[in-house]
Design a protein around this motif. Structure first.
Motif, PDB file in Angstrom:
ATOM      1  N   CYS A   1       0.831  -1.210   0.000  1.00 48.96           N
ATOM      2  CA  CYS A   1       0.000   0.000   0.000  1.00 48.96           C
ATOM      3  C   CYS A   1       0.863   1.258   0.000  1.00 48.96           C
ATOM      4  CB  CYS A   1      -0.927  -0.007   1.209  1.00 48.96           C
ATOM      5  SG  CYS A   1      -2.205  -1.278   1.161  1.00 48.96           S
TER       6      CYS A   1
ATOM      7  N   PHE B   1      -6.833   3.373  -1.592  1.00 49.12           N
ATOM      8  CA  PHE B   1      -5.615   3.694  -0.861  1.00 49.12           C
ATOM      9  C   PHE B   1      -5.686   5.066  -0.199  1.00 49.12           C
ATOM     10  CE2 PHE B   1      -4.217   0.583  -4.013  1.00 49.12           C
ATOM     11  CZ  PHE B   1      -3.515  -0.297  -3.217  1.00 49.12           C
TER      12      PHE B   1
ATOM     13  N   VAL C   1      -3.871   5.390   3.196  1.00 51.71           N
ATOM     14  CA  VAL C   1      -2.420   5.265   3.259  1.00 51.71           C
ATOM     15  C   VAL C   1      -1.799   6.633   3.520  1.00 51.71           C
ATOM     16  CG1 VAL C   1      -0.356   4.515   2.042  1.00 51.71           C
ATOM     17  CG2 VAL C   1      -2.509   3.311   1.702  1.00 51.71           C
TER      18      VAL C   1
END
Length: 234
Positions: free
Chosen positions: A56, A74, A77
């Motif tokens: 990730c 994502f 992240v």
């Protein structure tokens, strides 16, 4: 006064051997086998989690526009400061290495449990201690760096609080088993030493009695001819 009593109770608990008499739901031996299975599952889970985290972090680099791969969003992240991001990757790398160490030491623990060789418990005790301390530091750092708003980070925080508590418990179970086996080994060694000392003393005593009897026989044999010679002369 009460503080001194509290400190004495804590000190007596720390000095108690073993620290735990049992694993609450089973004995220390079976509890150590459960700790082996638990550490295997936890280390494999940590390895998979590290691979996912590094994936990730590598996919959602700062400045990229596409944050969606394989139906995974994502957005959770971290994509801020580069140094913090590198520290997150570093945490994952160290966690991966400690997970491998824990995995290998778990199989050493299994062999030691079968043979009741307490000295071979030490690699697992060291690995579990380092892994638990590191995961505590890492989850605090990740919870501060990442946004707890996302359910992924909330789940990781809750899961690792539970796992760290379980790590401490199973470490105490295995360490208590280590103490119990070490005390039994020490008693056996003392018994063997005592038996060896007693046998050597008995051997020396029998040798001394034999020497005294030999000296008596020698003296009696040497006096008998002189007595017969003096009687003959009279």
């Amino acid at each position: 006064m009460s503080s001194s009593l509290t400190s004495s109770k804590q000190q007596s608990w720390i000095q108690k051997r073993p620290l735990l008499r049992d694993a609450y739901f089973t004995d220390l031996q079976n509890g150590s086998y459960i700790a082996f299975i638990y550490s295997i599952v936890e280390s494999i889970f940590m390895i998979c989690l590290v691979v996912f985290d590094i994936y990730c972090l590598s996919e959602a680099q700062p400045g990229t526009t596409n944050y969606r791969y394989f139906d995974i969003s994502f957005l959770f992240v971290y994509s801020g400061n580069a140094h913090v991001r590198n520290l997150l990757i570093f945490c994952s790398a160290v966690s991966f290495l400690l997970s491998l160490y824990l995995l290998v030491s778990s199989f050493i623990l299994l062999n030691a449990l079968k043979k009741e060789h307490e000295q071979k418990f030490q690699p697992w005790l060291i690995a579990a201690f380092l892994f638990t301390v590191w995961r505590l530091i890492a989850i605090i750092f990740r919870s501060i760096s990442n946004d707890i708003y996302y359910s992924y980070h909330q789940a990781m925080l809750v899961i690792w609080i539970i796992l760290i508590a379980a790590n401490i418990f199973f470490w105490l179970v295995v360490y208590s088993n280590f103490q119990e086996l070490a005390d039994i080994t020490r008693l056996e060694d003392m018994a063997k030493l005592k038996m060896g000392t007693m046998s050597s003393l008995n051997a020396s005593r029998s040798l001394s009695h034999h020497s005294i009897n030999s000296m008596k026989n020698t003296q009696s044999n040497s006096l008998t001819p002189k007595g017969s010679y003096s009687t003959a002369s009279v």
